[in-house]
Design a protein around this motif. Structure first.
Motif, short mmCIF file in Angstrom:
data_model
loop_
_atom_site.label_atom_id
_atom_site.label_comp_id
_atom_site.label_asym_id
_atom_site.label_seq_id
_atom_site.Cartn_x
_atom_site.Cartn_y
_atom_site.Cartn_z
N THR A 1 34.57 34.54 16.64
CA THR A 1 33.69 33.43 16.23
C THR A 1 33.18 32.68 17.46
O THR A 1 31.99 32.35 17.54
CB THR A 1 34.45 32.47 15.30
OG1 THR A 1 34.89 33.18 14.15
CG2 THR A 1 33.57 31.30 14.87
N ALA A 2 34.08 32.41 18.41
CA ALA A 2 33.68 31.69 19.63
C ALA A 2 32.64 32.48 20.42
O ALA A 2 31.66 31.92 20.90
CB ALA A 2 34.90 31.40 20.50
N VAL A 3 32.85 33.80 20.53
CA VAL A 3 31.90 34.63 21.28
C VAL A 3 30.55 34.69 20.57
O VAL A 3 29.49 34.55 21.20
CB VAL A 3 32.47 36.06 21.49
CG1 VAL A 3 31.39 37.00 22.01
CG2 VAL A 3 33.66 36.01 22.45
N LEU A 4 30.57 34.88 19.25
CA LEU A 4 29.32 34.95 18.49
C LEU A 4 28.54 33.64 18.56
O LEU A 4 27.31 33.63 18.57
CB LEU A 4 29.60 35.34 17.03
CG LEU A 4 30.11 36.76 16.81
CD1 LEU A 4 30.42 37.00 15.34
CD2 LEU A 4 29.09 37.78 17.31
N PHE A 5 29.25 32.53 18.59
CA PHE A 5 28.59 31.24 18.73
C PHE A 5 28.15 31.02 20.18
O PHE A 5 27.11 30.42 20.45
CB PHE A 5 29.54 30.12 18.29
CG PHE A 5 28.87 28.78 18.20
CD1 PHE A 5 28.00 28.46 17.17
CD2 PHE A 5 29.12 27.81 19.17
CE1 PHE A 5 27.39 27.22 17.10
CE2 PHE A 5 28.51 26.57 19.11
CZ PHE A 5 27.64 26.28 18.07
N GLY A 6 28.96 31.54 21.12
CA GLY A 6 28.67 31.33 22.54
C GLY A 6 27.45 32.08 23.04
O GLY A 6 26.78 31.63 23.97
N ILE A 7 27.14 33.23 22.42
CA ILE A 7 25.99 34.03 22.87
C ILE A 7 24.67 33.27 22.70
O ILE A 7 23.95 33.07 23.68
CB ILE A 7 25.95 35.40 22.16
CG1 ILE A 7 27.12 36.27 22.64
CG2 ILE A 7 24.63 36.11 22.41
CD1 ILE A 7 27.32 37.54 21.84
N PRO A 8 24.33 32.79 21.48
CA PRO A 8 23.07 32.04 21.37
C PRO A 8 23.12 30.70 22.12
O PRO A 8 22.11 30.26 22.67
CB PRO A 8 22.89 31.86 19.87
CG PRO A 8 24.23 32.04 19.27
CD PRO A 8 24.96 32.99 20.17
N TRP A 9 24.30 30.05 22.12
CA TRP A 9 24.44 28.76 22.82
C TRP A 9 24.10 28.94 24.30
O TRP A 9 23.28 28.20 24.86
CB TRP A 9 25.87 28.26 22.65
CG TRP A 9 26.20 27.03 23.43
CD1 TRP A 9 26.43 26.92 24.78
CD2 TRP A 9 26.35 25.70 22.92
NE1 TRP A 9 26.71 25.63 25.13
CE2 TRP A 9 26.68 24.86 24.02
CE3 TRP A 9 26.27 25.14 21.65
CZ2 TRP A 9 26.91 23.50 23.86
CZ3 TRP A 9 26.51 23.78 21.50
CH2 TRP A 9 26.81 22.98 22.60
N THR A 10 24.74 29.91 24.94
CA THR A 10 24.53 30.13 26.37
C THR A 10 23.10 30.59 26.65
O THR A 10 22.46 30.14 27.61
CB THR A 10 25.53 31.17 26.91
OG1 THR A 10 26.85 30.78 26.51
CG2 THR A 10 25.47 31.26 28.43
N SER A 11 22.59 31.48 25.80
CA SER A 11 21.22 31.98 25.98
C SER A 11 20.21 30.84 25.91
O SER A 11 19.29 30.75 26.74
CB SER A 11 20.90 33.02 24.91
OG SER A 11 21.77 34.11 24.99
N PHE A 12 20.39 29.97 24.92
CA PHE A 12 19.45 28.85 24.78
C PHE A 12 19.57 27.90 25.97
O PHE A 12 18.55 27.41 26.49
CB PHE A 12 19.70 28.09 23.49
CG PHE A 12 18.80 26.90 23.32
CD1 PHE A 12 17.48 27.06 22.92
CD2 PHE A 12 19.26 25.61 23.61
CE1 PHE A 12 16.64 25.96 22.79
CE2 PHE A 12 18.42 24.52 23.50
CZ PHE A 12 17.11 24.70 23.09
N ALA A 13 20.81 27.63 26.43
CA ALA A 13 21.00 26.71 27.57
C ALA A 13 20.34 27.27 28.82
O ALA A 13 19.67 26.53 29.57
CB ALA A 13 22.49 26.47 27.80
N VAL A 14 20.51 28.57 29.07
CA VAL A 14 19.89 29.19 30.25
C VAL A 14 18.37 29.17 30.11
O VAL A 14 17.64 28.85 31.06
CB VAL A 14 20.41 30.63 30.44
CG1 VAL A 14 19.61 31.36 31.50
CG2 VAL A 14 21.90 30.60 30.80
#
Length: 196
Positions: free
Chosen positions: A42-55
């Motif tokens: 769950t953390a990884v699946l949430f972290g992928i779009p989160w990190t992508s959007f932040a970058v």
């Protein structure tokens, strides 16, 4: 010490220091160290779009080009720095499986003739002991392969917003969860007042 040959030396030494005189280890085991569990996925699946959007946001704040410091520090460079904490949070979410695996590798569970013990950590250790009275209401979660968790209790607290939070405390990711539950139920039958 029963079945301790696979336990890392540092954890074996911690167990030996923790034991009282006359206390005998009946069972000791480390949890199955998984990289991926429900929580880490769950953390990884949430972290992928989160990190992508932040970058992407930081890249957009820089005008979709690398900064050119020969022209001095531009205001948009400073504006883009606001995205750095969000990128760090994203990388922490993406690295959750590694942290989870490391936590499992530095955890050991012990059942003695007097109590159940949970030891977690490598540098700073957290050691929790459960007397016979504290393991009377154990329950288990068992998977089809016989592995699972034995829950010993619940920790409750209030967060900064005043909301009640809870966390299950127990022996998790065990190979033979039914055997451990039975051993804990046997421990619960002991009258701790008569333990020498």
């Amino acid at each position: 010490m029963a079945s301790s040959q696979k336990i890392p030396k540092q954890l074996r030494q911690t167990i030996e220091k923790e034991l009282d005189r006359g206390e005998i280890v009946k069972w000791v085991e480390q949890p199955i160290a998984y990289f991926f569990s429900g929580a880490s996925i769950t953390a990884v699946l949430f972290g992928i779009p989160w990190t992508s959007f932040a970058v992407f946001w930081m890249w957009g704040a820089l005008g979709f080009q690398l900064p050119n410091f020969q022209q001095g520090t531009q205001p948009e460079y400073l504006f883009a720095l606001f995205g750095v904490p969000f990128v760090i949070i994203g990388f922490l979410m993406l690295s959750t499986p590694v942290w989870q695996w490391q936590t499992m590798r530095s955890t050991v569970y012990v059942i003695t003739n007097k109590r159940a013990i949970m030891i977690q950590g490598s540098r700073t250790m957290v050691i929790r002991s459960f007397t016979p009275e504290q393991v009377k209401d154990v329950y288990r979660r068992e998977k089809p392969d016989g592995s699972g968790d034995v829950i010993l209790g619940m920790r409750r607290w209030k967060d900064s917003d005043g909301d009640t939070r809870s966390e299950e405390i127990g022996f998790v990711s065990l190979r033979n969860v039914r055997k451990v539950e039975n051993m804990l139920r046997e421990l619960a039958q002991i009258d701790s007042h008569n333990i020498p």
